[in-house]
Design an enzyme around this catalytic site. Sequence first.
Site, PDB file in Angstrom:
ATOM      1  CB  THR A   1      -2.462 -10.817  -4.743  1.00 42.17           C
ATOM      2  OG1 THR A   1      -2.233 -12.101  -5.342  1.00 42.17           O
ATOM      3  CG2 THR A   1      -3.289 -10.999  -3.481  1.00 42.17           C
ATOM      4  CB  CYS A   2      -1.597 -11.177 -10.168  1.00 43.21           C
ATOM      5  SG  CYS A   2      -1.036 -12.768  -9.526  1.00 43.21           S
TER       6      CYS A   2
END
Length: 770
Positions: free
Chosen positions: A737-738
């Site tokens: 997700t980063c």
Amino acid sequence: MKAQLQVTVLSAKLKENKKNWFPPSPYVEVAVDGQSKKTDKCNNTHSPKWKQALTVIVTPFSKLIFRVWSHQTLKSDMLLGMATLEISKALQDNDMKLCQVMQNLQLCSDRDHHDVVGDLSVLLDGLQVNAENFTSAEREHEAATNAATNARQNIDTRNRSSRDVSPSSGSEEWVMVPNGHSVNGTESPAPSPGGIGGKRPPRPARPPPPTPRRPTASPASSNSSSAGDMNEVPAVSNGTPLAAAVNSGSVVPRVTPVSNGPLPSGWEQRVDLNGRMYFVDHIEKRTSWERPEALPPGWERRVDPMGRVYYVDHITRTTTWQRPTQESVRNYEEWQHQRSQLQGAMQQFNQRFIYGLQDQLAPAANKEFDPLGPLPHGWEKRTDTNGRVYYVHHGDRTTQWEDPRTQGDLKAKVQYFRFWCQQLSMPQHIKITVSRKTLFEDSFQQIMGFHPQDLRRRLWIIFPGEEGLDYGGVAREWFFLLSHEVLNPMYCLFEYAGKDNYCLQINPASYINPDHLKYFKFIGRFIAMALFHGKFIDTGFSLPFYKRILNKPLALKDLESIDPEFYNSLIWIKSAEILGEVTTHELKPDGGNVQVTEENKEEYIRLVAEWRLSRGVEEQSQAFFEGFNEVLPQQYLQYFDAKELEVMLCGMQEIDLSDWQRNTIYRHYARTSKQIIWFWQFVKEMDNEKRMRLLQFVTGTCRLPVGGFADLMGSNGPQKFCIEKVGKENWLPRSHTCFNRLDLPPYKSYEQMKEKLMFAIEETEGFGQE
């Protein structure tokens, strides 16, 4: 049988030491199987409370070692006490399951294990072992332990035999007699290694310190001793001579060193008079408490012409001054792997911004920086004789006071707002540790415990037990989950704005919760943090609520979506002729004595609408805006309207599939790869809700920024949606997700991909999911 174990260090009670004027500043180090993790320190207390969760990798036969240290500013930290905990015993006492198991451990002095110096409370969670597997593994563990013990005994026997045969060898054991000379085990003078009688190097002034601190260099040996023959223990400070502790004419018994396997070339293992093991490096003429490791494969130790030691990696053809270990090499390889994965994204980031920056540098070289960027074509900024700024539009030859960049251009407004948030931001970061089970309460306690300005620092969100590093993705999920938790009925804080309107408004009955005003202040801080840090929330508020945030007056039209019947009645009053007095509630001071007429009915309708929209929620609104303004003053939002604020806080709702495809990049895949064609076919068949779930799985949120997929942000700036070919066909998809990245294995069929993707989207939760 390795598994994760969450160790929550709760608190400790330490005995007071009357010799010290000030209380210690304790912290706890948890060591197991080569891992070491530490808690934060508690300042000046004998009863520290940490409540800090640490995650370690253990086996059922690991032994946890807890060391409580006192932080020292001007010298090395001092060991207050230590305790051990065997995982196998804890499992057997709790039916092979460690789930919220409390353990109270006695802290003992490292000098004397019978000297209890305090108690330590810890909580173990997250480990469960099958009883049958444990029994078989226990037998294997005991067999391996016995084999290792026998091997050590054989090595000790060979060491003793070699010393008896060759008492003058460099590895022989030396003991101290009162006159300071060295003798061997047969109580006869021992020759020097060179074959010439002489004195051994002097012993340290006193025994090594009891606490395991980093040793310094050993004292220099006398001129008559060989450089390679060093028998002194790690150096310590001055004190009483060691010889004074031995009776005159007596000989200290020989102590046999313990060996745990072969040492690197040039190293020797020894034991001091207190039975503590240390290691001598005859090459670099130093000593250490820690057992040295052999160099990893491919590494070589060398010495430069100035006598300095360095290390060569023949695999990568690099050098370093630091002695490499297996762990340091492994960490470096992982870092290199992550760096190679980021190179494509960073290259795209640089290409996207570097040209734009060059284009702006030339015309703006001699101008002040303007966060709104250049003016639209045909506009010019000027200043009148009184110093007031105005704007000239050369196209229609008009002037105006308002900046054209803040009129209707939402992107320009957002850019302007982001600039001021950057000016208000604080350095460094703050850690917020929350559990998924008690997300609301944990977040409430921590956010309200910080100074409001600290909430402008970079956020570092930690979910205990999950191996996720927060480079932005974890924070995005925290905002999303916590905003959803606000709807929890047990808190009774918000309600839906209407039967068909799922936006939120303050619940007038929130007073049922005795702490509701504290919660509203907390939510005010939280919403301000979301705007300040550019994060999205799950469910939006009603438009009248956004108007209140913007300090804009409420209108009759705002009532339509909240209470249609009441709105229609006011519309009827507005169009009907007033025939008599209509008074139900004082809408302004002395309003009960004011008759509603044709002249003042517009004012009356406006006041009634405001009263209806704020009825029963005055105190809650005041608490909300008190918390909001502590983090983000409302005047920084003055350029936005209510709908623009909703877009900033919630993102866009509808997902444009063509925009998604147009702004997706691929690694080790091509647009024509069958897996990519299948993926977009799968997305096309989804409804909007499932598309948002997929988007949340990959990016941490189901909301999109103002510019759609083209403006997706990652940990290092703009980061487009990415699909990378990773893994085998039987793997589940994984998300980062980063970095807005989906790891999509090369599945063999469309049905297989659909099944795996749906399972990953709907059944997995949290970070560290494989």
